[in-house]
Design a protein around this motif. Structure first.
Motif, PDB file in Angstrom:
ATOM      1  N   HIS A  32      50.369-128.115  64.002  1.00  0.00           N
ATOM      2  CA  HIS A  32      49.177-127.611  64.685  1.00  0.00           C
ATOM      3  C   HIS A  32      48.714-128.558  65.781  1.00  0.00           C
ATOM      4  O   HIS A  32      48.401-128.130  66.902  1.00  0.00           O
ATOM      5  CB  HIS A  32      48.058-127.407  63.666  1.00  0.00           C
ATOM      6  N   LYS A  33      48.669-129.833  65.478  1.00  0.00           N
ATOM      7  CA  LYS A  33      48.220-130.829  66.461  1.00  0.00           C
ATOM      8  C   LYS A  33      49.079-130.780  67.715  1.00  0.00           C
ATOM      9  O   LYS A  33      48.575-130.838  68.840  1.00  0.00           O
ATOM     10  CB  LYS A  33      48.273-132.229  65.845  1.00  0.00           C
ATOM     11  N   ILE A  34      50.397-130.644  67.538  1.00  0.00           N
ATOM     12  CA  ILE A  34      51.305-130.600  68.684  1.00  0.00           C
ATOM     13  C   ILE A  34      51.130-129.305  69.466  1.00  0.00           C
ATOM     14  O   ILE A  34      51.131-129.312  70.709  1.00  0.00           O
ATOM     15  CB  ILE A  34      52.762-130.779  68.215  1.00  0.00           C
ATOM     16  N   LEU A  35      50.977-128.188  68.763  1.00  0.00           N
ATOM     17  CA  LEU A  35      50.780-126.918  69.457  1.00  0.00           C
ATOM     18  C   LEU A  35      49.519-126.962  70.324  1.00  0.00           C
ATOM     19  O   LEU A  35      49.513-126.487  71.472  1.00  0.00           O
ATOM     20  CB  LEU A  35      50.694-125.772  68.453  1.00  0.00           C
ATOM     21  N   VAL A  36      48.446-127.522  69.773  1.00  0.00           N
ATOM     22  CA  VAL A  36      47.200-127.658  70.542  1.00  0.00           C
ATOM     23  C   VAL A  36      47.411-128.573  71.736  1.00  0.00           C
ATOM     24  O   VAL A  36      46.926-128.302  72.845  1.00  0.00           O
ATOM     25  CB  VAL A  36      46.061-128.177  69.637  1.00  0.00           C
TER      26      VAL A  36
END
Length: 346
Positions: A336-340
């Motif tokens: 999730h952190k990378i997608l954001v």
């Protein structure tokens, strides 16, 4: 949008499980698919239960229920409502379309969907043809265009001025590449998550040659092939044995997620993964690409992923330590952190 569902709330789960019989259309089909219907209801119930637990935790964190002064998780890039508002205001594209890998369905993204929605993004998870709760017989899915149809329909039905961020997992990366060639004007960014980011003229299956051997040997010797048109005809699909699947895909995932996957994985249509992709610099090459590596992956080893990146360099590369082939299960917060982060890249 297509055959997908955006988030598994109670209402959505009722709609998904309650309307499928209407889609089948007649009593004989309902009888044939009765066992599948019960299975899918059980699978969605499991996913809903886990999603509600995660959603409750996220709600407490964002709505002030937790007053602890401890450092916030790395997956949460916003320490207050103002930062979230600034983040959303600065985004040119908020809609994210999630494409599952071989054998999976939209259900596998349930953790990612919750996290992205909490961040103010608009995720949509699609079932590719013959996957998830789509009732198409996988033995009849012979081409990548057929397999990817829900994704292409989704893109073509967007408003003229709207683009999306595509996220493809594993062989779903081939569907993303196909969509980049077919509808480049609708794609803001393409993100490949331990995926088959193939080059022009390459087959998705070729990426897995280190694990399964050459396509020719696989078609002659594999014991997991499915002959939907009869033993004397060419194979139409394949399905890995459960123990093999667990070792390749889920060795870092929780027991609950493995149980969910074992109950809901479907056969993989053979034609689409054996099809060579035709990718042009003018269309495919005009889209921005990013790659997310999984560093404890047994299905698509880090070395193979590095090879894909060298042969077809993306704009950016991100890495998730300790993740198996399914980071949406084993490392959902890191994913999730990378997608954001990628969504924020201007």
């Amino acid at each position: 949008m297509g055959n997908g569902f955006a988030c598994m709330t109670k209402k959505d789960a009722k709609e998904i499980t309650g309307t499928r019989s209407n889609r089948v259309g007649n009593r004989s089909k309902r009888k044939i698919l009765g066992d599948d219907e019960l299975l899918h209801r059980q699978v969605l119930s499991m996913a809903l239960h886990q999603s509600q637990r995660l959603e409750g935790s996220m709600s407490r964190r964002f709505n002030g229920g937790n007053t602890s002064s401890r450092r916030r998780p790395l997956s949460d890039p916003f320490s207050n409502g103002k930062q979230l508002a600034e983040f959303l205001e600065g985004l040119k594209c908020r809609r994210i379309v999630l494409i599952h890998g071989e054998g999976f369905g939209a259900w596998c993204w349930y953790k990612t969907i919750v996290l992205l929605e909490e961040a103010g993004l608009l995720p949509t998870a699609l079932d590719l043809t013959g996957s998830g709760i789509d009732i198409t017989d996988t033995n009849h899915v012979t081409k990548l265009s057929e397999y990817s149809k829900p994704l292409i329909d989704c893109l073509q039905n967007l408003p003229d001025d709207e683009k999306v961020i595509l996220v493809g997992h594993s062989i779903g990366g081939a569907c993303v590449s196909y969509a980049m060639e077919q509808c480049p004007e609708k794609i803001a960014k393409a993100i490949f998550v331990c995926a088959t980011m193939v080059s022009n003229g390459q087959r998705p299956f070729d990426v897995f040659a280190d694990e399964f051997g050459s396509a020719e040997n696989f078609l002659q010797q594999s014991k997991c092939l499915i002959h939907g048109n009869g033993k004397d005809k060419a194979p139409t699909g394949f399905m890995l044995e459960k123990q093999q699947m667990k070792g390749l895909y889920f060795h870092q995932s929780s027991a609950k997620d493995v149980a969910l996957a074992m109950a809901s994985m479907r056969p993989i249509p053979l034609g689409p993964v054996m099809e060579e992709l035709s990718l042009s610099p003018k269309k495919y090459g005009s889209c921005r690409r990013f790659y997310i590596q999984t560093l404890d992956d047994h299905a698509l080893s880090p070395d193979v992923q590095e090879k894909l990146i060298r042969e077809n360099p993306p704009e950016g590369v991100f890495k998730i330590k300790g993740s198996d082939h399914c980071p949406f299960f084993s490392k959902p917060q890191s994913l999730h952190k990378i997608l954001v982060e990628i969504a924020q890249i201007s």
